[in-house]
Motif scaffolding. Structure first.
Motif, PDB file in Angstrom:
ATOM      1  N   PRO A   5     -46.577  11.421 -42.123  1.00 42.02           N
ATOM      2  CA  PRO A   5     -46.094  11.770 -41.196  1.00 42.02           C
ATOM      3  C   PRO A   5     -45.465  10.642 -40.291  1.00 42.02           C
ATOM      4  N   THR A   6     -44.798  11.067 -39.041  1.00 44.23           N
ATOM      5  CA  THR A   6     -44.156  10.450 -38.613  1.00 44.23           C
ATOM      6  C   THR A   6     -44.481   9.998 -36.710  1.00 44.23           C
ATOM      7  N   ARG A   7     -44.763   9.476 -35.552  1.00 42.08           N
ATOM      8  CA  ARG A   7     -45.241   9.541 -34.659  1.00 42.08           C
ATOM      9  C   ARG A   7     -43.879   8.811 -33.852  1.00 42.08           C
ATOM     10  N   ILE A   8     -43.665   9.148 -33.011  1.00 44.56           N
ATOM     11  CA  ILE A   8     -42.763   8.506 -32.077  1.00 44.56           C
ATOM     12  C   ILE A   8     -42.431   8.560 -30.842  1.00 44.56           C
ATOM     13  N   ALA A  34     -38.238  18.452 -32.614  1.00 44.84           N
ATOM     14  CA  ALA A  34     -38.222  17.541 -34.448  1.00 44.84           C
ATOM     15  C   ALA A  34     -37.414  17.347 -35.425  1.00 44.84           C
ATOM     16  N   ALA A  35     -37.614  16.559 -36.210  1.00 39.02           N
ATOM     17  CA  ALA A  35     -37.525  16.693 -37.983  1.00 39.02           C
ATOM     18  C   ALA A  35     -39.034  17.168 -38.396  1.00 39.02           C
ATOM     19  N   PRO A  36     -39.103  17.913 -39.987  1.00 36.82           N
ATOM     20  CA  PRO A  36     -40.598  18.555 -40.368  1.00 36.82           C
ATOM     21  C   PRO A  36     -41.689  16.551 -40.837  1.00 36.82           C
ATOM     22  N   GLY A  37     -42.686  16.838 -39.774  1.00 35.90           N
ATOM     23  CA  GLY A  37     -43.243  16.032 -40.441  1.00 35.90           C
ATOM     24  C   GLY A  37     -43.095  14.541 -39.365  1.00 35.90           C
ATOM     25  N   VAL A  38     -42.476  15.251 -38.254  1.00 35.51           N
ATOM     26  CA  VAL A  38     -42.275  13.890 -36.836  1.00 35.51           C
ATOM     27  C   VAL A  38     -42.638  14.770 -35.447  1.00 35.51           C
ATOM     28  N   THR A  39     -43.252  13.960 -34.858  1.00 37.30           N
ATOM     29  CA  THR A  39     -43.983  14.289 -33.837  1.00 37.30           C
ATOM     30  C   THR A  39     -43.650  13.120 -32.653  1.00 37.30           C
ATOM     31  N   TYR A  40     -43.484  14.006 -31.438  1.00 39.79           N
ATOM     32  CA  TYR A  40     -42.886  13.004 -30.527  1.00 39.79           C
ATOM     33  C   TYR A  40     -44.006  13.074 -28.826  1.00 39.79           C
ATOM     34  N   GLU A  41     -43.861  12.036 -28.689  1.00 38.62           N
ATOM     35  CA  GLU A  41     -45.070  11.768 -27.336  1.00 38.62           C
ATOM     36  C   GLU A  41     -44.554  11.644 -26.271  1.00 38.62           C
ATOM     37  N   VAL A  42     -44.393  12.017 -24.855  1.00 37.33           N
ATOM     38  CA  VAL A  42     -43.974  11.097 -24.045  1.00 37.33           C
ATOM     39  C   VAL A  42     -44.309  10.720 -23.176  1.00 37.33           C
ATOM     40  N   ARG A  43     -43.602   9.472 -22.710  1.00 38.70           N
ATOM     41  CA  ARG A  43     -44.507   8.895 -21.851  1.00 38.70           C
ATOM     42  C   ARG A  43     -43.525   8.971 -20.308  1.00 38.70           C
ATOM     43  N   GLY A  44     -43.945   8.396 -19.142  1.00 39.78           N
ATOM     44  CA  GLY A  44     -42.365   7.894 -18.266  1.00 39.78           C
ATOM     45  C   GLY A  44     -43.471   6.425 -17.434  1.00 39.78           C
ATOM     46  N   ILE A  45     -42.701   6.055 -16.255  1.00 42.51           N
ATOM     47  CA  ILE A  45     -42.925   4.839 -15.902  1.00 42.51           C
ATOM     48  C   ILE A  45     -42.919   5.175 -14.109  1.00 42.51           C
ATOM     49  N   SER A  46     -43.363   4.706 -13.523  1.00 45.19           N
ATOM     50  CA  SER A  46     -44.195   5.155 -12.176  1.00 45.19           C
ATOM     51  C   SER A  46     -44.092   3.824 -11.420  1.00 45.19           C
ATOM     52  N   PRO A  47     -43.498   2.897 -10.399  1.00 47.84           N
ATOM     53  CA  PRO A  47     -42.396   4.400  -9.664  1.00 47.84           C
ATOM     54  C   PRO A  47     -40.939   4.982 -10.832  1.00 47.84           C
ATOM     55  N   ALA A  48     -40.841   5.940 -10.737  1.00 48.53           N
ATOM     56  CA  ALA A  48     -39.377   5.908 -11.954  1.00 48.53           C
ATOM     57  C   ALA A  48     -38.046   5.054 -11.301  1.00 48.53           C
ATOM     58  N   ASP A  49     -37.483   5.269 -11.722  1.00 45.88           N
ATOM     59  CA  ASP A  49     -36.030   4.819 -11.928  1.00 45.88           C
ATOM     60  C   ASP A  49     -34.759   5.742 -10.872  1.00 45.88           C
ATOM     61  N   THR A  50     -35.430   5.635  -9.872  1.00 45.57           N
ATOM     62  CA  THR A  50     -34.491   6.729  -8.859  1.00 45.57           C
ATOM     63  C   THR A  50     -33.947   5.682  -7.579  1.00 45.57           C
ATOM     64  N   GLN A  51     -33.932   4.129  -7.668  1.00 42.12           N
ATOM     65  CA  GLN A  51     -33.359   3.408  -6.759  1.00 42.12           C
ATOM     66  C   GLN A  51     -32.303   2.507  -7.497  1.00 42.12           C
ATOM     67  N   LEU A  52     -30.841   3.733  -7.597  1.00 38.11           N
ATOM     68  CA  LEU A  52     -30.113   3.143  -8.834  1.00 38.11           C
ATOM     69  C   LEU A  52     -29.244   2.430  -8.405  1.00 38.11           C
TER      70      LEU A  52
END
Length: 264
Positions: A5-8, A34-52
């Motif tokens: 299994p693959t965790r990304i 996702a390909a078979p056997g691959v799971t994804y977890e999403v994480r962010g950043i605070s504060p976000a990149d809003t000040q371009l």
């Protein structure tokens, strides 16, 4: 032979509280593709990149390294940095012994296998010099030949997920900019320089006469999955002989202390 299994980890530069509709939709999309056997977890950043701009890119890039180091310690097999600008990507690769894939680098390289001349549409004109520098860094000057810009904030893009008229306006602008690149620069592949429009249009069939419209998130995901297999086969995520020479533990600890110190 069984593939383990693959965790990304998908390290976004958006805020988990402020941009929750986008992040939830993104995680569902990643699960779908996702390909078979691959799971994804999403994480962010605070504060976000809003000040371009460059300063915000640097701050978020440094924070992303903290998240990448944490992901490696948690046993993730790779990190896909879901931010097309690839801020601090090279530095992050020196800090961990798992693959770190940049959304911009991966999708542009993969796009070069889809056509001869590539065009990008970025969120805001402030990113035009940044993307030109990216293209040069990756040696793609003769392949990624044109970059045009929306005038769109990340918050406006996120809001369009629940506003069909707002999405249609963004889509029309994308098609107009891409069509101009086809005519003026003879591009044959076009994609957004980032995941916001890519996710907005993931369930839509966006057509630009004369060019293939590629989804950069899908391209980067496939590169991330391949990178895990390559690292397992070669025993290393990258060459440690030069550009990505492994950082010392002291260097990593000092950077993490700096990031943590800003929160105290």
């Amino acid at each position: 032979m069984n593939t383990p299994p693959t965790r990304i980890l998908y390290q976004s530069f958006t805020d988990p509280a402020v941009h929750q509709p986008y992040l939830k939709r993104l995680e569902a999309y990643l699960t779908e593709i996702a390909a078979p056997g691959v799971t994804y977890e999403v994480r962010g950043i605070s504060p976000a990149d809003t000040q371009l701009g460059r300063l915000s890119e640097l701050r978020c890039g440094v924070q992303s390294i903290e998240g990448i180091v944490e992901a490696a310690s948690e046993g993730f097999d790779a990190v896909l940095v879901g931010h097309f600008q690839d801020a601090c990507l090279y530095e992050a690769r020196t800090a961990v012994d798992i693959p770190v894939i940049g959304h911009g680098e991966a999708s542009m390289l993969q796009a070069c296998m889809l056509g001869g001349r590539i065009g990008l549409v970025t969120l805001d004109p402030v990113y035009l010099p940044w993307h030109r520098e990216q293209i040069a860094r990756y040696g793609l000057d003769s392949r990624v030949v044109d970059v045009r810009a929306f005038r769109l904030t990340p918050d406006q893009a996120v809001a369009a997920y629940d506003d069909e008229l707002a999405y249609q306006s963004i889509k029309d602008t994308f098609i107009s900019l891409a069509s101009t690149m086809v005519q003026e620069s003879q591009i044959d592949v076009v994609m957004s320089a980032g995941g916001l429009f890519a996710l907005l249009s993931a369930d839509d069939h966006v057509e630009v006469p004369g060019a293939l419209v590629a989804n950069p998130t899908l391209l980067a995901v496939r590169q991330a999955e391949a990178s895990v297999a390559i690292a397992r086969a070669s025993g290393t995520p990258v060459s440690r002989g030069g550009t990505f020479a492994r950082a010392t533990q002291q260097a990593i600890d000092e950077l993490l202390a700096l990031v943590k110190g800003t929160r105290s």
